[in-house]
Design an enzyme around this catalytic site. Structure first.
Site, PDB file in Angstrom:
ATOM      1  CE1 TYR A  56      -4.304   0.896  -0.218  1.00 10.11           C
ATOM      2  CE2 TYR A  56      -4.393  -1.360   0.575  1.00 10.11           C
ATOM      3  CZ  TYR A  56      -5.004  -0.273  -0.034  1.00 10.11           C
ATOM      4  OH  TYR A  56      -6.287  -0.373  -0.461  1.00 10.11           O
ATOM      5  CD  GLU A  58      -4.857   5.352   0.908  1.00  9.07           C
ATOM      6  OE1 GLU A  58      -4.758   6.103   1.898  1.00  9.07           O
ATOM      7  OE2 GLU A  58      -5.886   4.707   0.646  1.00  9.07           O
ATOM      8  CG  ASP A 202      -8.820  10.188 -23.949  1.00  7.71           C
ATOM      9  OD1 ASP A 202      -7.823   9.433 -24.009  1.00  7.71           O
ATOM     10  OD2 ASP A 202      -9.933   9.810 -23.519  1.00  7.71           O
ATOM     11  CB  THR A 228      -5.188   3.581 -21.880  1.00  2.36           C
ATOM     12  OG1 THR A 228      -4.965   3.619 -23.298  1.00  2.36           O
ATOM     13  CG2 THR A 228      -6.643   3.891 -21.586  1.00  2.36           C
ATOM     14  CE  LYS A 231      -7.719   1.847 -24.940  1.00  5.88           C
ATOM     15  NZ  LYS A 231      -8.796   2.854 -25.013  1.00  5.88           N
ATOM     16  NE  ARG A 237      -7.251  -3.836 -19.493  1.00  2.00           N
ATOM     17  CZ  ARG A 237      -7.368  -3.959 -20.820  1.00  2.00           C
ATOM     18  NH1 ARG A 237      -6.649  -4.821 -21.487  1.00  2.00           N
ATOM     19  NH2 ARG A 237      -8.216  -3.204 -21.473  1.00  2.00           N
TER      20      ARG A 237
HETATM   21  C1  LIG Z   1      -9.802   3.198 -24.171  1.00  2.31           C
HETATM   22  C2  LIG Z   1     -10.142   4.624 -23.969  1.00  2.31           C
HETATM   23  C3  LIG Z   1     -10.452   5.143 -22.707  1.00  2.31           C
HETATM   24  C4  LIG Z   1     -10.749   4.306 -21.485  1.00  2.31           C
HETATM   25  O1  LIG Z   1      -9.872   3.407 -21.089  1.00  2.31           O
HETATM   26  P1  LIG Z   1     -10.255   2.215 -20.087  1.00  2.31           P
HETATM   27  O2  LIG Z   1      -8.920   1.807 -19.637  1.00  2.31           O
HETATM   28  O3  LIG Z   1     -10.979   1.203 -20.916  1.00  2.31           O
HETATM   29  O4  LIG Z   1     -11.099   2.771 -19.002  1.00  2.31           O
HETATM   30  C5  LIG Z   1     -10.641   6.512 -22.583  1.00  2.31           C
HETATM   31  N1  LIG Z   1     -10.555   7.309 -23.642  1.00  2.31           N
HETATM   32  C6  LIG Z   1     -10.296   6.846 -24.881  1.00  2.31           C
HETATM   33  C7  LIG Z   1     -10.225   7.778 -26.024  1.00  2.31           C
HETATM   34  C8  LIG Z   1     -10.104   5.480 -25.081  1.00  2.31           C
HETATM   35  O5  LIG Z   1      -9.875   5.022 -26.311  1.00  2.31           O
END
Ligand SMILES: *Cc1c(COP(=O)(O)O)cnc(C)c1O
Length: 421
Positions: A56, A58, A202, A228, A231, A237
């Site tokens: 932990y 925090e 994003d 994220t 990807k 993740r």
């Molecule tokens: C995949 C994605 C997310 C969210 O990601 P998670 O890990 O699935 O919660 C947010 N914004 C965009 C543009 C995404 O492609």
């Protein structure tokens, strides 16, 4: 066999171990073309499965609420410093549990409930967390949405500007989940400055392309960047929030204590490894190849009469409207999966069908690029997709199984991390 091996798990819980082994084989045997997925390295898998999960912590390095942070602080600092160096930003927070919580932290940092947020509409390629109605972000905030132009399939910045001037959003999101074209961050920045909004890029889908120089960076244009890590960036993740120094304190406060408790330190370690890998010269070759593969595949699909939204792609992703092929996205995706080609059904802009049974499919090249496929294989991939769609219309399951066998034969020459036959 799964790599790294899982002998203790096999002894303790053979049922679960068996499922993991089957999933590893499945990931080996298929052409994985879900645009948001990838294969992480064995090093990332190892880092993600360590004793760091026991701890932990925090707070932030040097400012924790629990003792025993001698090494955890160094792990998180490594991840933070690597993120800052790779993307060229003042500040990085590597604690968000995933992309959606990272975006929620942005709302907490910059908005109050009821304030106005502007994002791309979900059916146009935006993300749920950019203010779509079923999401908390659409329920608790006043969300307004921009679209793509019907004729070009691309963002119409005149519409974005008009909407921003009229609605005066506090936050504007640029980015999404089904955008096959380059995102024009300077154009978004100009609009955000004019209306006094915080611009959030994003980059969840394209972070790896940006790190590898295959897509323009939002740094210098966006106030805050969320992404994220799993990807195109090819990490575990998780998620990160990058920002200018000005917004650092607001972002950190929103993640902890605003939204989350203890960070997932085993994931932080995996992110640190992935960021190191992304700073190596081979990573930009991978990023360029992802795009080259997507362009080659788009060309081959178009030649076979597939209707591509916006006419093609600039990045890793292709969005196809199957209306002209006489099949819905869902039955096509199910047939393709049986044929060893894994992708997802997806709405297309101005879709006349329902989200759970839409007109399109979405596919991408990150995972198959990681395993070493190049432009040379893309005409064959397009041919299999075409054959599978034809077989689906005839309900010819034998033909689908035959394609799956051919796919298996091809991919056997392209090893993946995480599994050895
Ligand atoms: C995949 C994605 C997310 C969210 O990601 P998670 O890990 O699935 O919660 C947010 N914004 C965009 C543009 C995404 O492609």
């Amino acid at each position: 066999m799964h790599v790294p091996p899982i002998p203790s798990l096999t002894t303790t819980d053979p049922e679960l171990a068996g499922l993991i082994e089957q999933e590893a084989l499945r990931q080996h045997d298929k052409l994985r073309m879900i645009a948001s997925e990838n294969y992480v390295s064995t090093a990332v898998l190892e880092a993600s499965g360590t004793v760091l999960t026991n701890k932990y912590s925090e707070g932030y390095p040097g400012k924790r609420y629990y003792e025993g942070q001698q090494y955890i602080d160094q792990v998180e600092t490594l991840a933070v410093e690597r993120a800052k160096a790779l993307f060229g930003v003042d500040h990085a927070n590597v604690q968000p549990y995933s992309g959606s919580p990272a975006n929620l932290a942005v709302y907490l940092a910059f908005l109050n409930p009821g304030d106005t947020v502007m994002g791309m509409a979900l059916p146009m390629g935006g993300h749920l967390t950019h203010g779509w109605s079923v999401s908390a972000t659409g329920k608790w905030f006043n969300s307004v949405r921009y679209n793509v132009a019907r004729d070009t399939g691309r963002i119409d910045f005149d519409e974005v500007r008009d909407l921003a001037r009229r609605e005066r959003p506090k936050v504007i999101f640029a980015g999404g989940t089904a955008i096959p074209r380059t995102i024009d961050f300077p154009a978004f920045a100009e609009i955000a400055r004019e209306v006094g909004a915080v611009l959030v890029a994003d980059i969840a889908h394209i972070a790896g392309l940006i790190a590898g120089g295959a897509h323009p960076s939002p740094v210098g244009y966006a106030d805050v960047i969320t992404t994220t890590t799993h990807k195109t960036l090819r990490g575990p993740r998780g998620a990160m929030i990058l920002s200018t120094a000005e917004h650092a304190a607001a972002v950190d406060k929103a993640v902890f204590p605003g939204l989350q408790g203890g960070p997932h330190n085993h994931t932080t370690a995996g992110i640190a490894v992935a960021l190191r890998e992304a700073s190596q010269p081979g990573f930009s070759e991978y990023a360029q190849q992802v795009v080259a593969n997507a362009k080659a595949l788009a060309t081959a699909l178009a030649e076979r009469g597939f209707d591509l939204i916006s006419g093609g792609t600039d990045n890793h992703l292709i969005l196809v409207d199957l209306t002209g092929k006489g099949i819905g996205g869902k039955p096509a995706a199910k047939a393709l999966d049986r044929a060893g080609i894994e992708l997802n059904y997806n709405t297309v802009p101005y879709d006349t069908r329902k989200p759970f049974d839409p007109s399109g499919i979405r596919l991408g090249t990150p995972a198959l690029t990681t395993r070493g496929l190049t432009e040379a294989q893309m005409p064959q991939v397009a041919a299999w997709m075409d054959e599978a769609v034809t077989a689906a219309l005839k309900e010819d399951e034998a033909a689908l199984d035959l394609i799956a066998a051919e796919v298996r034969t091809l991919v056997t020459s392209y090893p993946i991390p995480g599994y050895t036959p």
